[in-house]
Design a protein around this motif. Structure first.
Motif, mmCIF file in Angstrom:
data_model
loop_
_atom_site.group_PDB
_atom_site.id
_atom_site.type_symbol
_atom_site.label_atom_id
_atom_site.label_comp_id
_atom_site.label_asym_id
_atom_site.label_seq_id
_atom_site.Cartn_x
_atom_site.Cartn_y
_atom_site.Cartn_z
ATOM 1 N N TRP A 29 23.427 29.305 -5.042
ATOM 2 C CA TRP A 29 22.667 30.400 -4.435
ATOM 3 C C TRP A 29 21.419 30.741 -5.229
ATOM 4 C CZ3 TRP A 29 23.392 30.809 0.362
ATOM 5 C CH2 TRP A 29 24.674 30.771 0.939
ATOM 6 N N LEU A 31 21.544 17.489 -7.252
ATOM 7 C CA LEU A 31 22.141 16.796 -6.104
ATOM 8 C C LEU A 31 23.623 16.466 -6.349
ATOM 9 C CD1 LEU A 31 19.239 14.421 -4.995
ATOM 10 C CD2 LEU A 31 20.306 16.178 -3.601
ATOM 11 N N ARG A 45 24.460 17.225 10.193
ATOM 12 C CA ARG A 45 24.246 15.853 9.742
ATOM 13 C C ARG A 45 24.767 14.831 10.755
ATOM 14 N NH1 ARG A 45 26.892 16.865 5.028
ATOM 15 N NH2 ARG A 45 25.518 18.461 4.238
ATOM 16 N N ARG A 71 16.290 14.977 13.492
ATOM 17 C CA ARG A 71 16.840 16.278 13.078
ATOM 18 C C ARG A 71 15.749 17.162 12.478
ATOM 19 N NH1 ARG A 71 21.527 13.018 11.449
ATOM 20 N NH2 ARG A 71 20.646 12.726 9.362
ATOM 21 N N MET A 125 18.732 29.904 10.443
ATOM 22 C CA MET A 125 17.923 28.906 9.742
ATOM 23 C C MET A 125 16.565 28.702 10.445
ATOM 24 S SD MET A 125 19.246 25.397 8.130
ATOM 25 C CE MET A 125 18.022 24.138 7.772
ATOM 26 N N VAL A 144 15.021 23.501 3.152
ATOM 27 C CA VAL A 144 16.482 23.528 3.291
ATOM 28 C C VAL A 144 16.962 22.341 4.127
ATOM 29 C CG1 VAL A 144 18.467 24.807 4.222
ATOM 30 C CG2 VAL A 144 16.666 26.015 3.009
ATOM 31 N N ARG A 156 16.774 19.290 1.937
ATOM 32 C CA ARG A 156 17.682 19.283 0.782
ATOM 33 C C ARG A 156 19.136 19.336 1.210
ATOM 34 N NH1 ARG A 156 17.654 18.239 -4.703
ATOM 35 N NH2 ARG A 156 19.249 19.475 -5.752
ATOM 36 N N ASP A 157 19.492 20.370 1.953
ATOM 37 C CA ASP A 157 20.905 20.631 2.238
ATOM 38 C C ASP A 157 21.483 19.777 3.355
ATOM 39 O OD1 ASP A 157 20.367 24.046 1.337
ATOM 40 O OD2 ASP A 157 21.564 22.542 0.265
ATOM 41 N N ILE A 158 20.637 19.333 4.265
ATOM 42 C CA ILE A 158 21.152 18.497 5.363
ATOM 43 C C ILE A 158 20.860 17.025 5.091
ATOM 44 C CG2 ILE A 158 20.948 17.991 7.849
ATOM 45 C CD1 ILE A 158 20.505 21.057 8.217
ATOM 46 N N GLY A 203 19.664 15.685 2.073
ATOM 47 C CA GLY A 203 19.971 15.256 0.700
ATOM 48 C C GLY A 203 18.824 14.651 -0.088
ATOM 49 N N PHE A 204 17.577 15.033 0.213
ATOM 50 C CA PHE A 204 16.441 14.523 -0.570
ATOM 51 C C PHE A 204 16.371 15.250 -1.905
ATOM 52 C CE2 PHE A 204 14.285 11.560 2.123
ATOM 53 C CZ PHE A 204 14.513 11.963 3.435
ATOM 54 N N SER A 205 15.813 14.571 -2.903
ATOM 55 C CA SER A 205 15.610 15.193 -4.222
ATOM 56 C C SER A 205 14.399 16.127 -4.138
ATOM 57 C CB SER A 205 15.341 14.108 -5.270
ATOM 58 O OG SER A 205 14.083 13.500 -5.014
ATOM 59 N N TYR A 206 14.246 16.974 -5.149
ATOM 60 C CA TYR A 206 13.101 17.891 -5.160
ATOM 61 C C TYR A 206 11.784 17.126 -5.193
ATOM 62 C CZ TYR A 206 15.957 22.091 -5.944
ATOM 63 O OH TYR A 206 16.844 23.131 -5.803
ATOM 64 N N ILE A 228 13.335 26.849 -1.780
ATOM 65 C CA ILE A 228 14.789 26.672 -1.664
ATOM 66 C C ILE A 228 15.497 27.974 -2.061
ATOM 67 C CG2 ILE A 228 16.793 25.501 -2.683
ATOM 68 C CD1 ILE A 228 15.536 23.506 -0.954
ATOM 69 N N PHE A 229 15.061 28.559 -3.170
ATOM 70 C CA PHE A 229 15.679 29.792 -3.667
ATOM 71 C C PHE A 229 15.575 30.906 -2.618
ATOM 72 C CE2 PHE A 229 17.103 33.036 -6.454
ATOM 73 C CZ PHE A 229 16.263 34.129 -6.299
ATOM 74 N N ARG A 242 17.717 30.207 0.565
ATOM 75 C CA ARG A 242 19.162 30.391 0.356
ATOM 76 C C ARG A 242 19.500 31.876 0.233
ATOM 77 N NH1 ARG A 242 20.456 25.357 -3.798
ATOM 78 N NH2 ARG A 242 20.224 23.720 -2.222
ATOM 79 N N LEU A 285 19.503 33.231 3.746
ATOM 80 C CA LEU A 285 20.682 32.719 4.451
ATOM 81 C C LEU A 285 21.924 33.503 4.023
ATOM 82 C CD1 LEU A 285 19.987 28.873 4.230
ATOM 83 C CD2 LEU A 285 20.243 30.155 6.338
#
Lengths: 169, 171
Positions: free
Chosen positions: A14, A20, A55, B19, B113, B124, B127-129, B131-134, B152-153, B156, B159
């Motif tokens: 949070w 990752l 996903r 997506r 969202m 988001v 990253r969260d769906i 899965g890419f790196s920063y 991102i901070f 979240r 959310l």
């Protein structure tokens, strides 16, 4: 992974501080967990559940697949080569233009006209004796005029002397 | 071979692209158009693919720019009204003591969202769906990594606040 460990990771999540690998561990925990969760983990579980479902979404479009197959039957344009050649051509053309321009200015010397040439040769003598005689005459003229000026200067000096005597009194 | 790279690296990205575009445009039909446009661009430029270390991120960047152009030009189809009405009905009827049905839950979290500011929403999603790196997200969104982390901070945080409000239960 026990709840205390999960809660530490959730707190990090949070705060946007998880990497990752840590997020993968959280995902795995929520996916595999069955049964009720502590209240403070429910929001996170709900969100991770949403992400998991998202996903799974895909195009699932037969029309799209057909369009792509059709597109791939056309050969991709060889734009890389064409663009490269075009760019090189401009470089060569620019270089040639610069060389030609520089060459033009180098070759083109300043040309003196007939008039200028005549002016350059005016008052010159080919014979040394006549040249000497002309020089002597010119110098005599200069000295005569200098002496004229000298007489004028003497008169001014006399006036200046008189003025000084008056001011002394 | 460019065609091999296209099949190995570009085509498999189509679902992620779909997506991502759906998230931005909130419309599946427009998202499909965007994916097709990206595929066409990549196919035409397939001789250049070998120059890119991360082809997938490159595709996502193209999709992002196409989506934002479409949004700026106001050429996005309207969301299906029935979907909006369903989401509204759920929000109005919920009480803290009711457990949401799965579909309703998905719809509700989805609408939270979608309501995020553009950059936060994209960050988001990536990253969260996906899965890419920063670093990859920074390249796709053409911002620096610090800005990615900030987005991102904030996303979240929003959310979490909204999830607390609607009392979402784990699946």
């Amino acid at each position: 992974m026990d709840y205390s460990e999960v809660k530490i990771l959730v707190e990090k999540y949070w705060n946007g501080d998880t990497d990752l690998e840590e997020e993968a561990r959280l995902k795995q925990f929520f996916e595999k967990h069955s049964g009720p969760l502590p209240d403070d983990l429910k929001e996170t579980a709900g969100l991770f559940g949403y992400f998991k479902e998202e996903r799974k979404r895909g195009m699932n479009d037969a029309g799209f697949e057909a369009a792509i197959s059709n597109m791939m039957r056309q050969p991709p344009e060889q734009r890389g080569r064409v663009v490269g050649f075009g760019r090189k051509l401009w470089k060569y053309a620019a270089a040639i233009i610069i060389l030609l321009t520089a060459g033009y200015f180098v070759i083109k010397q300043p040309q003196t006209t007939g008039k200028d040439q005549a002016a350059l040769t005016l008052d010159t003598y080919t014979d040394p004796d006549s040249a000497f005689a002309a020089t002597k005459a010119a110098l005599a003229l200069v000295s005569a005029n200098l002496n004229k000026g000298k007489n004028g200067m003497q008169k001014i000096a006399l006036f200046d002397e008189a003025q000084q005597k008056v001011s002394e009194k | 071979m460019s065609i091999d790279i296209f099949q190995e690296k570009v085509l498999p990205a189509s679902d992620k692209l779909f997506r991502f575009a759906s998230r931005l445009l909130e419309n599946e039909e427009d998202a499909r158009d965007i994916v097709q446009e990206v595929m066409l661009k990549m196919w035409k430029n397939s001789s250049l693919i070998h120059r890119y270390q991360n082809v997938e991120a490159w595709c996502m960047q193209i999709a992002k720019n196409l989506c934002l152009d479409k949004l700026k030009a106001g050429k996005v189809r309207e969301n299906s009204k029935t979907e909006i009405m369903k989401a509204q009905a759920v929000t109005e009827s919920i009480t803290p003591y009711q457990q949401l049905e799965h579909q309703d839950q998905q719809r509700l979290v989805g609408s939270i969202m979608n309501a995020l500011p553009e950059k936060q929403k994209m960050a988001v999603q990536l990253r969260d769906i996906e899965g890419f790196s920063y670093k990859e997200i920074a390249d796709i969104l053409e911002i620096d990594m610090n800005e990615v982390k900030v987005n991102i901070f904030r996303a979240r945080k929003t959310l979490k606040e909204n999830l607390l409000k609607i009392n979402v239960y784990g699946l």
